[in-house]
Enzyme design. Sequence first.
Site, short mmCIF file in Angstrom:
data_model
loop_
_atom_site.label_atom_id
_atom_site.label_comp_id
_atom_site.label_asym_id
_atom_site.label_seq_id
_atom_site.Cartn_x
_atom_site.Cartn_y
_atom_site.Cartn_z
N GLY A 212 5.16 27.42 26.75
CA GLY A 212 3.97 28.12 27.26
C GLY A 212 4.37 29.38 27.99
O GLY A 212 5.50 29.85 27.87
N ASN A 213 3.46 29.95 28.73
CA ASN A 213 3.79 31.12 29.56
C ASN A 213 2.93 31.12 30.82
O ASN A 213 2.07 30.26 30.99
CB ASN A 213 3.63 32.42 28.75
CG ASN A 213 2.20 32.62 28.29
OD1 ASN A 213 1.29 32.77 29.11
ND2 ASN A 213 1.99 32.60 26.98
#
Length: 402
Positions: A212-213
């Site tokens: 993810g980020n």
Amino acid sequence: MSVLSGKKILLGISGGIAAYKTATLVRLFIKAGAHVQVIMTPASKDFITPLTLSTLSKNPVYSSFYDQDEDNEKWNNHVELGLWADLMVIAPATANTLSKMANGTCDNLLLATYLSAKCPVYFAPAMDLDMYIHPSTIASFKKLEQFGNTMIPAESGELASGLSGEGRMSEPENIVAFLEADLESRLPLKGKKILITAGPTYEAIDPVRFIGNHSSGKMGFDIAQSAANLGASVILVSGPSHLKIENNLVKVIRVVSAQEMYDACHQYFADVDVAIAAAAVADYKPKIIALQKIKKTADDFTIELEKTKDILASLGEIKKNQFLIGFALETENEIENAKLKIQKKNLDLIVLNSLQDKGAGFGKPTNKITFIDKNFEVQPMELKSKEAVADDILNKVIAHFL
Ligand code: CTP
């Protein structure tokens, strides 16, 4: 949420029996989330007290050019009051006040404020039926409408004189409904549909892990809120984000992966006028998602990744009349890279964030952007809150439809 929420309303009350209903009107404005200041003509104080209106509006009530307390005389600045307001409502508007408004007379604070107000002005006439249909009153109505003021027509019913007919001030609930409908119809993005992507995407590695980020989704949610405030119907496709939005004009579709975001966007894109891709979509995803939790065995571990679909580019390929806006986050050769993205993804406008600018980027309340349009016109903007940046982006959308 009412379109009156956050609006600054200047209520002018003139001297008719319907003035007693303005207590309810002020209460309804406050309930709708508006800020209210009241100006009364001297005659209106015979029908309702300033104390009542001051208590309900939570503000001082003005009725003369000077206020006198024990030691001081204070000038009530009518120009300032007029400039403060987003809209001015004169209710009840008597035949006398309407005639003076139509002829530029300003022998009281309400009339002087009306003359100096720059905001939209609404007036709700209240008078006996013969006065209401008198040619001089009708001439006042016409003149005021020619000035750009809006009449909230009187209703029919029993009048204070005992006569029955037209001339009763519109009921407070109806005045509020009238204002809401009128203001909504004037919103610059009324009738437009906007698709917005927001937040990160999570690309599963196994049932408990993902790539993810740090995107919070704030930029996309702020754009959605601002678009709805401007009257647009919004479809907000959001990756995992703790943010919420409650607005009848915003339909939120929660997704997790880039593929789900792609599918949701393609479901709605054909039907929208504008699409704004503010999401931080993962560029790569694991080639294989393990069905069971991956156990730690070897010292090294490699995950093979493959590209996700580029949602924005895929929309650029199929776009017809849609105004397509993308974001670009760059760390070097910002302008040149952004221009390439405009061409590659067939965009109308790109919003460039440079990580070299302080205050721009993930998790921050501010953003520093540069607009580049499809003709490669470059417009750097100041560092602003994300809400203000959202407004700037939507101003570009409004300008496109002008
Ligand atoms: N975007 C998208 N789908 C993807 C990747 C990006 O819709 N799979 C959109 C983003 O929402 C953003 C724009 O494309 O509006 C630019 O994303 P960015 O990551 O800056 O650029 P990329 O095209 O991914 O290229 P690179 O990472 O090489 O800079």
